[in-house]
Enzyme design. Structure first.
Site, PDB file in Angstrom:
ATOM      1  N   ASP A   1       0.724   2.732  -4.841  1.00 16.79           N
ATOM      2  CA  ASP A   1       0.053   1.488  -4.474  1.00 16.79           C
ATOM      3  C   ASP A   1      -0.027   1.397  -2.957  1.00 16.79           C
ATOM      4  O   ASP A   1       0.935   1.697  -2.260  1.00 16.79           O
ATOM      5  CB  ASP A   1       0.839   0.299  -5.042  1.00 16.79           C
ATOM      6  N   ILE A   2      -1.165   0.964  -2.456  1.00 16.14           N
ATOM      7  CA  ILE A   2      -1.369   0.864  -1.010  1.00 16.14           C
ATOM      8  C   ILE A   2      -0.574  -0.294  -0.388  1.00 16.14           C
ATOM      9  O   ILE A   2      -0.265  -0.284   0.794  1.00 16.14           O
ATOM     10  CB  ILE A   2      -2.872   0.760  -0.667  1.00 16.14           C
TER      11      ILE A   2
ATOM     12  N   ASN B   1      -1.367  -6.441 -15.356  1.00 11.50           N
ATOM     13  CA  ASN B   1      -1.951  -7.758 -15.090  1.00 11.50           C
ATOM     14  C   ASN B   1      -3.316  -7.787 -15.757  1.00 11.50           C
ATOM     15  O   ASN B   1      -4.092  -6.839 -15.630  1.00 11.50           O
ATOM     16  CB  ASN B   1      -2.093  -7.986 -13.582  1.00 11.50           C
TER      17      ASN B   1
ATOM     18  N   HIS C   1       1.080  -0.802 -13.502  1.00  6.38           N
ATOM     19  CA  HIS C   1       1.963  -0.695 -12.339  1.00  6.38           C
ATOM     20  C   HIS C   1       3.320  -0.181 -12.825  1.00  6.38           C
ATOM     21  O   HIS C   1       3.843  -0.664 -13.827  1.00  6.38           O
ATOM     22  CB  HIS C   1       2.204  -2.068 -11.699  1.00  6.38           C
TER      23      HIS C   1
ATOM     24  N   HIS D   1      -5.110  -1.011 -15.220  1.00  4.69           N
ATOM     25  CA  HIS D   1      -4.117  -0.189 -14.553  1.00  4.69           C
ATOM     26  C   HIS D   1      -2.714  -0.663 -14.904  1.00  4.69           C
ATOM     27  O   HIS D   1      -2.482  -1.831 -15.159  1.00  4.69           O
ATOM     28  CB  HIS D   1      -4.316  -0.161 -13.034  1.00  4.69           C
TER      29      HIS D   1
ATOM     30  N   GLN E   1      -4.881 -10.271 -12.250  1.00  8.93           N
ATOM     31  CA  GLN E   1      -5.514  -8.969 -12.077  1.00  8.93           C
ATOM     32  C   GLN E   1      -6.412  -9.032 -10.851  1.00  8.93           C
ATOM     33  O   GLN E   1      -7.239  -9.931 -10.721  1.00  8.93           O
ATOM     34  CB  GLN E   1      -6.333  -8.607 -13.319  1.00  8.93           C
TER      35      GLN E   1
END
Length: 119
Positions: free
Chosen positions: A33-34, A89, A104, A102, A96
């Protein structure tokens, strides 16, 4: 494979945008994750675009099962040997932010806190 040209995660999977990839196969793509919220925070996305769980149909079962089967192995490879959290989410109320389904995967030494605040 179905993709959406304006989807951030489709563009990451296609290699059009950079990512810190940790896994790729025919069904899934995993990357850090960024904006991590835990010492280890990565996402696993299906390569075939689907907005969220509302839009999942039986044709997505293999990829989604594969993603959950990958989660434990990838978590261990990222150093999460004592547990981790998996979060999906879904929709606006589910917070979301990117409308490409996706998962996590988050963890780290005693840093996750409670799942949700009660009350």
């Amino acid at each position: 494979m179905t993709t959406k040209p304006d989807c951030l995660f489709c563009r990451i999977v296609a290699g059009e945008l950079p990512s810190r990839k940790i896994h790729e196969d025919e069904h899934a793509f995993a990357f850090h994750d960024i904006n991590p919220v835990a010492p280890v925070h990565f996402m696993i996305v299906p390569k075939r675009h689907v907005d969220n769980l509302y839009d999942v149909d039986p044709g997505h079962e293999q990829a989604l099962g594969h993603i959950l089967a990958l989660a434990g192995r990838l978590a261990r490879e990222q150093g999460l040997d004592d547990g981790f959290r998996v979060i999906v989410n879904n929709g606006r109320v589910g917070r979301q932010e990117v409308y490409h389904l996706h998962v996590h995967v988050l963890g780290g030494p005693d840093r996750l806190g409670p799942m949700l605040r009660r009350g």
